[in-house]
Design a protein around this motif. Structure first.
Motif, PDB file in Angstrom:
ATOM      1  N   LEU A 441     -67.917  -1.516  27.878  1.00 55.12           N
ATOM      2  CA  LEU A 441     -69.012  -2.119  28.626  1.00 55.12           C
ATOM      3  C   LEU A 441     -69.147  -3.601  28.332  1.00 55.12           C
ATOM      4  O   LEU A 441     -69.440  -4.406  29.223  1.00 55.12           O
ATOM      5  CB  LEU A 441     -70.326  -1.411  28.286  1.00 55.12           C
ATOM      6  CG  LEU A 441     -70.492   0.036  28.739  1.00 55.12           C
ATOM      7  CD1 LEU A 441     -71.832   0.584  28.257  1.00 55.12           C
ATOM      8  CD2 LEU A 441     -70.392   0.143  30.253  1.00 55.12           C
ATOM      9  N   GLU A 442     -68.932  -3.965  27.072  1.00 51.33           N
ATOM     10  CA  GLU A 442     -69.093  -5.364  26.667  1.00 51.33           C
ATOM     11  C   GLU A 442     -68.055  -6.265  27.351  1.00 51.33           C
ATOM     12  O   GLU A 442     -68.353  -7.402  27.741  1.00 51.33           O
ATOM     13  CB  GLU A 442     -68.991  -5.474  25.145  1.00 51.33           C
ATOM     14  CG  GLU A 442     -70.173  -4.872  24.391  1.00 51.33           C
ATOM     15  CD  GLU A 442     -70.246  -3.349  24.451  1.00 51.33           C
ATOM     16  OE1 GLU A 442     -71.345  -2.793  24.262  1.00 51.33           O
ATOM     17  OE2 GLU A 442     -69.192  -2.699  24.688  1.00 51.33           O
ATOM     18  N   GLU A 443     -66.843  -5.769  27.526  1.00 48.67           N
ATOM     19  CA  GLU A 443     -65.801  -6.540  28.197  1.00 48.67           C
ATOM     20  C   GLU A 443     -66.105  -6.713  29.676  1.00 48.67           C
ATOM     21  O   GLU A 443     -65.950  -7.800  30.247  1.00 48.67           O
ATOM     22  CB  GLU A 443     -64.454  -5.829  28.020  1.00 48.67           C
ATOM     23  CG  GLU A 443     -63.296  -6.514  28.734  1.00 48.67           C
ATOM     24  CD  GLU A 443     -62.009  -5.704  28.613  1.00 48.67           C
ATOM     25  OE1 GLU A 443     -61.326  -5.522  29.640  1.00 48.67           O
ATOM     26  OE2 GLU A 443     -61.707  -5.246  27.483  1.00 48.67           O
ATOM     27  N   VAL A 444     -66.554  -5.635  30.311  1.00 48.82           N
ATOM     28  CA  VAL A 444     -66.864  -5.679  31.736  1.00 48.82           C
ATOM     29  C   VAL A 444     -68.010  -6.650  32.014  1.00 48.82           C
ATOM     30  O   VAL A 444     -67.933  -7.492  32.905  1.00 48.82           O
ATOM     31  CB  VAL A 444     -67.237  -4.270  32.249  1.00 48.82           C
ATOM     32  CG1 VAL A 444     -67.745  -4.338  33.687  1.00 48.82           C
ATOM     33  CG2 VAL A 444     -66.041  -3.341  32.160  1.00 48.82           C
ATOM     34  N   SER A 445     -69.095  -6.533  31.246  1.00 50.39           N
ATOM     35  CA  SER A 445     -70.261  -7.379  31.505  1.00 50.39           C
ATOM     36  C   SER A 445     -69.992  -8.838  31.180  1.00 50.39           C
ATOM     37  O   SER A 445     -70.547  -9.741  31.810  1.00 50.39           O
ATOM     38  CB  SER A 445     -71.464  -6.878  30.698  1.00 50.39           C
ATOM     39  OG  SER A 445     -71.207  -6.914  29.310  1.00 50.39           O
ATOM     40  N   GLU A 446     -69.115  -9.097  30.208  1.00 45.73           N
ATOM     41  CA  GLU A 446     -68.775 -10.474  29.868  1.00 45.73           C
ATOM     42  C   GLU A 446     -67.985 -11.138  30.989  1.00 45.73           C
ATOM     43  O   GLU A 446     -68.179 -12.307  31.317  1.00 45.73           O
ATOM     44  CB  GLU A 446     -67.952 -10.519  28.580  1.00 45.73           C
ATOM     45  CG  GLU A 446     -67.622 -11.937  28.128  1.00 45.73           C
ATOM     46  CD  GLU A 446     -66.775 -11.945  26.864  1.00 45.73           C
ATOM     47  OE1 GLU A 446     -65.580 -11.633  26.973  1.00 45.73           O
ATOM     48  OE2 GLU A 446     -67.304 -12.247  25.796  1.00 45.73           O
ATOM     49  N   GLU A 447     -67.109 -10.368  31.629  1.00 45.14           N
ATOM     50  CA  GLU A 447     -66.292 -10.915  32.713  1.00 45.14           C
ATOM     51  C   GLU A 447     -67.122 -11.203  33.948  1.00 45.14           C
ATOM     52  O   GLU A 447     -66.986 -12.244  34.581  1.00 45.14           O
ATOM     53  CB  GLU A 447     -65.171  -9.930  33.036  1.00 45.14           C
ATOM     54  CG  GLU A 447     -64.237 -10.408  34.128  1.00 45.14           C
ATOM     55  CD  GLU A 447     -63.142  -9.387  34.380  1.00 45.14           C
ATOM     56  OE1 GLU A 447     -63.337  -8.538  35.278  1.00 45.14           O
ATOM     57  OE2 GLU A 447     -62.131  -9.426  33.676  1.00 45.14           O
ATOM     58  N   GLY A 448     -67.985 -10.249  34.325  1.00 43.25           N
ATOM     59  CA  GLY A 448     -68.861 -10.439  35.475  1.00 43.25           C
ATOM     60  C   GLY A 448     -68.126 -10.384  36.802  1.00 43.25           C
ATOM     61  O   GLY A 448     -66.936 -10.115  36.882  1.00 43.25           O
ATOM     62  N   VAL A 449     -68.880 -10.642  37.876  1.00 43.01           N
ATOM     63  CA  VAL A 449     -68.326 -10.660  39.228  1.00 43.01           C
ATOM     64  C   VAL A 449     -67.772 -12.045  39.502  1.00 43.01           C
ATOM     65  O   VAL A 449     -68.458 -13.045  39.322  1.00 43.01           O
ATOM     66  CB  VAL A 449     -69.416 -10.304  40.266  1.00 43.01           C
ATOM     67  CG1 VAL A 449     -68.895 -10.477  41.684  1.00 43.01           C
ATOM     68  CG2 VAL A 449     -69.894  -8.876  40.044  1.00 43.01           C
ATOM     69  N   ARG A 450     -66.511 -12.097  39.930  1.00 42.67           N
ATOM     70  CA  ARG A 450     -65.876 -13.380  40.219  1.00 42.67           C
ATOM     71  C   ARG A 450     -65.625 -13.523  41.719  1.00 42.67           C
ATOM     72  O   ARG A 450     -65.467 -12.545  42.433  1.00 42.67           O
ATOM     73  CB  ARG A 450     -64.546 -13.495  39.467  1.00 42.67           C
ATOM     74  CG  ARG A 450     -64.667 -13.320  37.949  1.00 42.67           C
ATOM     75  CD  ARG A 450     -65.581 -14.357  37.333  1.00 42.67           C
ATOM     76  NE  ARG A 450     -65.696 -14.170  35.895  1.00 42.67           N
ATOM     77  CZ  ARG A 450     -65.052 -14.894  34.983  1.00 42.67           C
ATOM     78  NH1 ARG A 450     -64.239 -15.859  35.364  1.00 42.67           N
ATOM     79  NH2 ARG A 450     -65.229 -14.666  33.698  1.00 42.67           N
ATOM     80  N   LEU A 451     -65.547 -14.773  42.165  1.00 46.34           N
ATOM     81  CA  LEU A 451     -65.254 -15.025  43.569  1.00 46.34           C
ATOM     82  C   LEU A 451     -63.807 -14.658  43.866  1.00 46.34           C
ATOM     83  O   LEU A 451     -62.933 -14.813  43.015  1.00 46.34           O
ATOM     84  CB  LEU A 451     -65.492 -16.492  43.912  1.00 46.34           C
ATOM     85  CG  LEU A 451     -66.941 -16.982  43.767  1.00 46.34           C
ATOM     86  CD1 LEU A 451     -67.017 -18.472  44.050  1.00 46.34           C
ATOM     87  CD2 LEU A 451     -67.862 -16.210  44.695  1.00 46.34           C
ATOM     88  N   PRO A 452     -63.516 -14.153  45.076  1.00 50.10           N
ATOM     89  CA  PRO A 452     -62.143 -13.813  45.428  1.00 50.10           C
ATOM     90  C   PRO A 452     -61.227 -15.015  45.276  1.00 50.10           C
ATOM     91  O   PRO A 452     -61.578 -16.141  45.622  1.00 50.10           O
ATOM     92  CB  PRO A 452     -62.251 -13.394  46.900  1.00 50.10           C
ATOM     93  CG  PRO A 452     -63.677 -13.009  47.087  1.00 50.10           C
ATOM     94  CD  PRO A 452     -64.467 -13.895  46.157  1.00 50.10           C
ATOM     95  N   GLY A 453     -60.022 -14.763  44.740  1.00 52.13           N
ATOM     96  CA  GLY A 453     -59.056 -15.834  44.586  1.00 52.13           C
ATOM     97  C   GLY A 453     -59.095 -16.528  43.255  1.00 52.13           C
ATOM     98  O   GLY A 453     -58.200 -17.293  42.922  1.00 52.13           O
ATOM     99  N   SER A 454     -60.154 -16.284  42.446  1.00 52.93           N
ATOM    100  CA  SER A 454     -60.217 -16.892  41.127  1.00 52.93           C
ATOM    101  C   SER A 454     -59.210 -16.230  40.207  1.00 52.93           C
ATOM    102  O   SER A 454     -58.783 -15.099  40.432  1.00 52.93           O
ATOM    103  CB  SER A 454     -61.627 -16.753  40.536  1.00 52.93           C
ATOM    104  OG  SER A 454     -61.895 -15.419  40.236  1.00 52.93           O
ATOM    105  N   ALA A 455     -58.849 -16.914  39.159  1.00 51.57           N
ATOM    106  CA  ALA A 455     -57.860 -16.382  38.231  1.00 51.57           C
ATOM    107  C   ALA A 455     -58.320 -15.085  37.615  1.00 51.57           C
ATOM    108  O   ALA A 455     -57.572 -14.126  37.450  1.00 51.57           O
ATOM    109  CB  ALA A 455     -57.556 -17.413  37.130  1.00 51.57           C
ATOM    110  N   ALA A 456     -59.594 -15.035  37.238  1.00 47.69           N
ATOM    111  CA  ALA A 456     -60.136 -13.827  36.607  1.00 47.69           C
ATOM    112  C   ALA A 456     -60.110 -12.652  37.577  1.00 47.69           C
ATOM    113  O   ALA A 456     -59.821 -11.528  37.226  1.00 47.69           O
ATOM    114  CB  ALA A 456     -61.551 -14.069  36.102  1.00 47.69           C
ATOM    115  N   ALA A 457     -60.415 -12.946  38.858  1.00 46.34           N
ATOM    116  CA  ALA A 457     -60.432 -11.873  39.841  1.00 46.34           C
ATOM    117  C   ALA A 457     -59.040 -11.311  40.048  1.00 46.34           C
ATOM    118  O   ALA A 457     -58.838 -10.097  40.131  1.00 46.34           O
ATOM    119  CB  ALA A 457     -60.996 -12.389  41.171  1.00 46.34           C
ATOM    120  N   VAL A 458     -58.053 -12.198  40.112  1.00 44.21           N
ATOM    121  CA  VAL A 458     -56.673 -11.748  40.283  1.00 44.21           C
ATOM    122  C   VAL A 458     -56.239 -10.913  39.083  1.00 44.21           C
ATOM    123  O   VAL A 458     -55.641  -9.849  39.214  1.00 44.21           O
ATOM    124  CB  VAL A 458     -55.733 -12.945  40.480  1.00 44.21           C
ATOM    125  CG1 VAL A 458     -54.296 -12.499  40.464  1.00 44.21           C
ATOM    126  CG2 VAL A 458     -56.055 -13.663  41.770  1.00 44.21           C
TER     127      VAL A 458
END
Length: 465
Positions: A441-458
């Motif tokens: 849970l801690e990893e998921v909440s730290e990452e959060g929702v990212r905009l499409p196309g961002s490095a984290a989202a990819v």
């Protein structure tokens, strides 16, 4: 010293122990009556139209009052749970919705039902938010989706049980519909078990109650046998007691703000689509020419799909995560709901109604797991409650929208509207939703929702589960 990350790691390495099983049985029992009570007014409404001269608009008004209560219960109940704990929030909310469900049986007109359904709704939503967050925080990470599915499957049996009970009770006499509300109050029997549940170790660590957290972990670990050693984990969360850890304003800024906005959209449109179907089908069928007994009979048969719907989530939720199944189920729900509205054949009504009830409960099981996963521990219940409550708040207008569409464009147009709501949900999750399955849970909440196309989202999209 016990930290947020070490406590999370100890929870996530566990098998399902006796303490987990007791919690699951207790919550499943409460959900049995929560789901049953959630639909009582829909099943009683045709009798109120017949015996108390309620109009379709009166039904819409009282239904809206219930959703106003749900919105307030979720938003404020979620925040209160972050302050007083998951266990006490579960206890108080169960007491509230059960007591006022019983009081509903004394309703005599629109104003009394407006008040009683409002207060019942406050307790219902506060309980759901606290319970789903509790499951997310207490169950092992690799199993939390399946455990939520198990609780929901048992709880959802309350829908056909209440539906068939209403089908048998309501036609018996002028006032027999009152007993339907009495049935919804039986969750009071779970209060002794709720008193002895272990508190969430994650919440206790956040509140800096380390001794209590250690004791709660010991209860969860009892009977677990030989456990694997703890892997070294970084401390991801904000230290307990810091100002940023629990500021309600954080729900509207930065990564957490994006999560709030994304989930609010999902909850708004799934609620409009969900209750546009569930809460209105008996009344719409009756208005379309079917008798009260026939409309309740069709509705009762279609609700049988609720329990297998939750069980359908069991094999996919932890294997494929939440995102992909949510998108697929949303699209299938839109198609089934549209097909339901285009037919007047009794067999087809039951078949497509069964499919809709099955799919929306698969979706609900997935979303009840998904929503709290995306928020940090300090604001998990507040955030989950806010977006859940926003959906309920939006549905204050949902019954009015359905009534207006039905009056202006007819029966079939209502189901086009319902399908459109589910399409919006599918697109939102497909484009913006992160993957959460089998991740801490801690990893998921730290990452959060990212905009499409961002490095984290990819990176997130390419990761398993």
């Amino acid at each position: 010293m016990l930290t947020a990350s070490s406590a999370a790691a100890r929870v996530d390495r566990l098998p399902i122990t006796r303490a987990h099983k007791i919690a699951l049985v207790t919550l499943a029992f409460v959900f049995l009556f929560e789901f049953g009570d959630l639909n009582t007014f829909a099943y009683v409404a045709p009798a109120l139209v017949k015996h108390l001269a309620f109009s379709v608009q009166d039904v819409a008004t009282v239904t809206s009052a219930a959703f106003l209560g749900m919105a307030i219960g979720a938003i404020f109940g979620g925040r209160i749970s972050d302050l007083i704990g998951r266990k006490r929030a579960l206890l108080f909310s169960t007491l509230m919705f059960s007591t006022f469900s019983l009081v509903n049986a004394a309703g005599i007109n629109v104003p009394t039902f407006f008040l009683f359904r409002f207060l019942t709704g406050v307790g219902l939503s506060a309980m759901v938010v606290a319970a789903t967050t509790y499951i997310s925080e207490v169950m092992p990470g690799a199993r939390r989706g399946r455990m939520q599915a198990a609780v929901m499957a048992v709880g959802l049996a309350g829908i056909p049980a209440m539906s068939f009970s209403a089908r048998g009770i309501v036609p018996l006499g002028h006032d027999t519909w009152r007993w339907v509300f009495v049935l919804g109050s039986l969750a009071l029997l779970a209060v002794p078990a709720l008193l002895v549940l272990p508190e969430s170790p994650r919440w206790l660590v956040h509140r800096n109650r380390l001794d209590a957290a250690e004791a709660s972990l010991a209860r969860l670990e009892a009977g677990a046998g030989q456990l694997p050693p703890l892997a070294a984990v970084p401390e991801r969360t904000t230290p307990a007691g810091s100002a940023g850890a629990s500021s309600y304003r954080a729900l509207f800024t930065g990564k957490t703000g994006r999560t709030t906005l994304f989930l609010a959209v999902v909850w708004i449109f799934q609620t409009l689509g969900f209750y546009g179907f569930v809460a209105w089908v008996p009344t719409l069928l009756a208005q379309h020419g079917f008798s009260v007994a026939e409309s309740l009979g069709f509705s009762a048969l279609t609700t049988i799909g609720a329990v297998p719907g939750a069980l359908l989530a069991w094999p996919v939720t932890d294997r494929f995560g939440r995102k992909l199944p949510i998108v697929v189920v949303s699209l299938a729900t839109a198609a089934s709901g549209l097909a339901y509205g285009l037919t007047f054949n009794p067999v087809a009504i039951v078949v497509f109604g069964f499919c809709v009830n099955l799919l929306i409960q698969t979706f609900a099981t997935l979303l009840y797991t998904y929503s709290p996963e995306l928020f940090p521990t300090a604001l998990r219940n507040a955030g989950h409650g806010l977006v859940y409550g926003t959906g309920r708040l939006a549905n204050i207008f949902g019954p009015m929208i359905v009534a207006a569409i039905f009056s202006s464009f007819g029966y079939q147009a209502v189901f086009v509207y319902i399908a459109a709501c589910w399409l919006i949900v599918a697109v939102a999750v497909a484009v913006f939703g992160p993957r959460t399955g089998r991740r801490p849970l801690e990893e998921v909440s730290e990452e959060g929702v990212r905009l499409p196309g961002s490095a984290a989202a990819v990176r997130t999209e390419s990761s398993p589960a």
